[in-house]
Design a protein around this motif. Structure first.
Motif, PDB file in Angstrom:
ATOM      1  N   UNK A  66       0.375  -1.298   0.075  1.00 54.82           N
ATOM      2  CA  UNK A  66       0.026  -0.024  -0.155  1.00 54.82           C
ATOM      3  C   UNK A  66       1.170   1.131  -0.251  1.00 54.82           C
ATOM      4  N   UNK A  67      -0.541   2.440   0.391  1.00 55.66           N
ATOM      5  CA  UNK A  67       0.859   3.728   0.074  1.00 55.66           C
ATOM      6  C   UNK A  67      -0.214   4.535   0.797  1.00 55.66           C
ATOM      7  N   UNK A  68       0.801   5.334   2.073  1.00 56.06           N
ATOM      8  CA  UNK A  68       0.195   6.071   2.579  1.00 56.06           C
ATOM      9  C   UNK A  68       0.834   7.694   2.597  1.00 56.06           C
ATOM     10  N   UNK A  69       0.552   8.531   2.764  1.00 57.35           N
ATOM     11  CA  UNK A  69       1.254   9.787   2.894  1.00 57.35           C
ATOM     12  C   UNK A  69       1.505  10.349   4.168  1.00 57.35           C
ATOM     13  N   UNK A  70       2.397  10.566   4.764  1.00 62.19           N
ATOM     14  CA  UNK A  70       2.751  11.322   6.125  1.00 62.19           C
ATOM     15  C   UNK A  70       3.510  12.438   6.155  1.00 62.19           C
ATOM     16  N   UNK A  71       2.738  13.452   6.332  1.00 61.47           N
ATOM     17  CA  UNK A  71       3.515  14.798   5.725  1.00 61.47           C
ATOM     18  C   UNK A  71       4.171  14.974   4.805  1.00 61.47           C
ATOM     19  N   UNK A  72       5.154  15.430   4.824  1.00 62.23           N
ATOM     20  CA  UNK A  72       5.850  15.573   3.036  1.00 62.23           C
ATOM     21  C   UNK A  72       6.920  14.486   2.634  1.00 62.23           C
ATOM     22  N   UNK A  73       6.161  12.958   3.386  1.00 63.86           N
ATOM     23  CA  UNK A  73       6.548  11.617   2.759  1.00 63.86           C
ATOM     24  C   UNK A  73       5.408  10.967   2.208  1.00 63.86           C
ATOM     25  N   UNK A  74       6.046   9.757   1.457  1.00 68.80           N
ATOM     26  CA  UNK A  74       5.596   9.432   1.059  1.00 68.80           C
ATOM     27  C   UNK A  74       5.848   7.729   1.578  1.00 68.80           C
ATOM     28  N   UNK A  75       5.173   7.630   1.934  1.00 66.42           N
ATOM     29  CA  UNK A  75       5.815   5.699   2.433  1.00 66.42           C
ATOM     30  C   UNK A  75       5.149   4.584   1.858  1.00 66.42           C
ATOM     31  N   UNK A  76       6.251   3.418   0.398  1.00 72.83           N
ATOM     32  CA  UNK A  76       5.333   2.484   0.098  1.00 72.83           C
ATOM     33  C   UNK A  76       5.607   1.420   0.941  1.00 72.83           C
ATOM     34  N   UNK A  77       4.751   1.021   1.850  1.00 71.11           N
ATOM     35  CA  UNK A  77       5.018  -0.455   2.201  1.00 71.11           C
ATOM     36  C   UNK A  77       4.191  -1.414   1.192  1.00 71.11           C
ATOM     37  N   UNK A  78       5.077  -2.397   1.763  1.00 72.05           N
ATOM     38  CA  UNK A  78       6.080  -3.353   0.920  1.00 72.05           C
ATOM     39  C   UNK A  78       5.898  -4.890   2.500  1.00 72.05           C
ATOM     40  N   UNK A  79       5.209  -5.895   1.606  1.00 63.61           N
ATOM     41  CA  UNK A  79       5.833  -7.131   2.521  1.00 63.61           C
ATOM     42  C   UNK A  79       7.040  -7.029   3.135  1.00 63.61           C
ATOM     43  N   UNK A  80       7.484  -8.117   4.376  1.00 68.21           N
ATOM     44  CA  UNK A  80       8.912  -7.794   4.537  1.00 68.21           C
ATOM     45  C   UNK A  80      10.158  -8.335   3.555  1.00 68.21           C
ATOM     46  N   UNK A  81       9.292  -9.506   2.735  1.00 65.32           N
ATOM     47  CA  UNK A  81       9.811 -10.537   2.433  1.00 65.32           C
ATOM     48  C   UNK A  81      10.309 -10.051   0.165  1.00 65.32           C
ATOM     49  N   UNK A  82       9.338  -8.474   0.288  1.00 62.39           N
ATOM     50  CA  UNK A  82       9.544  -8.216  -1.092  1.00 62.39           C
ATOM     51  C   UNK A  82      10.298  -7.844  -1.514  1.00 62.39           C
ATOM     52  N   UNK A  83      11.395  -7.663  -2.268  1.00 61.20           N
ATOM     53  CA  UNK A  83      12.704  -7.771  -2.531  1.00 61.20           C
ATOM     54  C   UNK A  83      12.972  -7.332  -4.029  1.00 61.20           C
ATOM     55  N   UNK A  84      11.983  -7.032  -4.397  1.00 57.96           N
ATOM     56  CA  UNK A  84      10.981  -5.886  -6.413  1.00 57.96           C
ATOM     57  C   UNK A  84      11.218  -4.574  -5.885  1.00 57.96           C
ATOM     58  N   UNK A  85      11.478  -3.904  -6.546  1.00 54.28           N
ATOM     59  CA  UNK A  85      11.639  -2.612  -6.759  1.00 54.28           C
ATOM     60  C   UNK A  85      10.362  -1.971  -7.661  1.00 54.28           C
ATOM     61  N   UNK A  86      10.156  -3.348  -8.470  1.00 59.06           N
ATOM     62  CA  UNK A  86       9.191  -3.355  -9.236  1.00 59.06           C
ATOM     63  C   UNK A  86       7.638  -2.881  -8.820  1.00 59.06           C
TER      64      UNK A  86
END
Length: 144
Positions: free
Chosen positions: A113-133
């Motif tokens: 998922x994605x969430x915005x926190x102030x001036x930060x864009x947080x990309x939420x990924x599973x811990x096992x995912x190493x793919x930048x795609x």
């Protein structure tokens, strides 16, 4: 004969072959153009369109004369791909409306998922995912 029939006939007359111009392999498309055109596709492949009347030796020489330009286009495309990849990594920057948001990759999320926190864009990924795609796809869809 209708105009659409003429266009279809022109497309059918295009012949595609693989050639070599100097050190550069390229795909030659003959027909449907008035002048020799050279393109470097996003994947780095070189495509040349030439009139059916153009001599193959002239087309090969044309491609050979453009090898420096082809090399510079490929380097430019590689640099753009690197910039795009680093944009969606931790510490990257993305422009959203009139702001610049810092990208932070959070690898603790149960679901992507994605969430915005102030001036930060947080990309939420599973811990096992190493793919930048996945991070790139999430970020792009959020920006859209």
């Amino acid at each position: 004969m209708a105009e659409s029939d003429v266009k279809a006939m022109r497309r059918a007359d295009i012949v595609v072959t693989e050639r070599q111009g100097g050190q550069t392999p390229y795909t030659l498309r003959r027909g449907g153009v008035k002048r020799v055109n050279l393109r470097v596709r996003a994947d780095g492949d070189v495509v040349v369109s030439a009139p059916t009347r153009a001599r193959l030796s002239d087309v090969d020489a044309f491609v050979a004369s453009k090898e420096d330009w082809i090399r510079s286009q490929r380097e430019r495309q590689d640099a753009a791909r690197c910039r795009e990849a680093s944009r969606w990594q931790d510490g990257g920057k993305v422009r959203f409306l009139d702001e610049v948001l810092a990208v932070r990759v959070v690898r603790e999320a149960p679901a992507p998922g994605v969430r915005r926190a102030g001036d930060e864009l947080q990309l939420l990924l599973p811990p096992t995912d190493e793919d930048t795609g996945l991070a790139r796809d999430l970020g792009r869809s959020w920006l859209a």
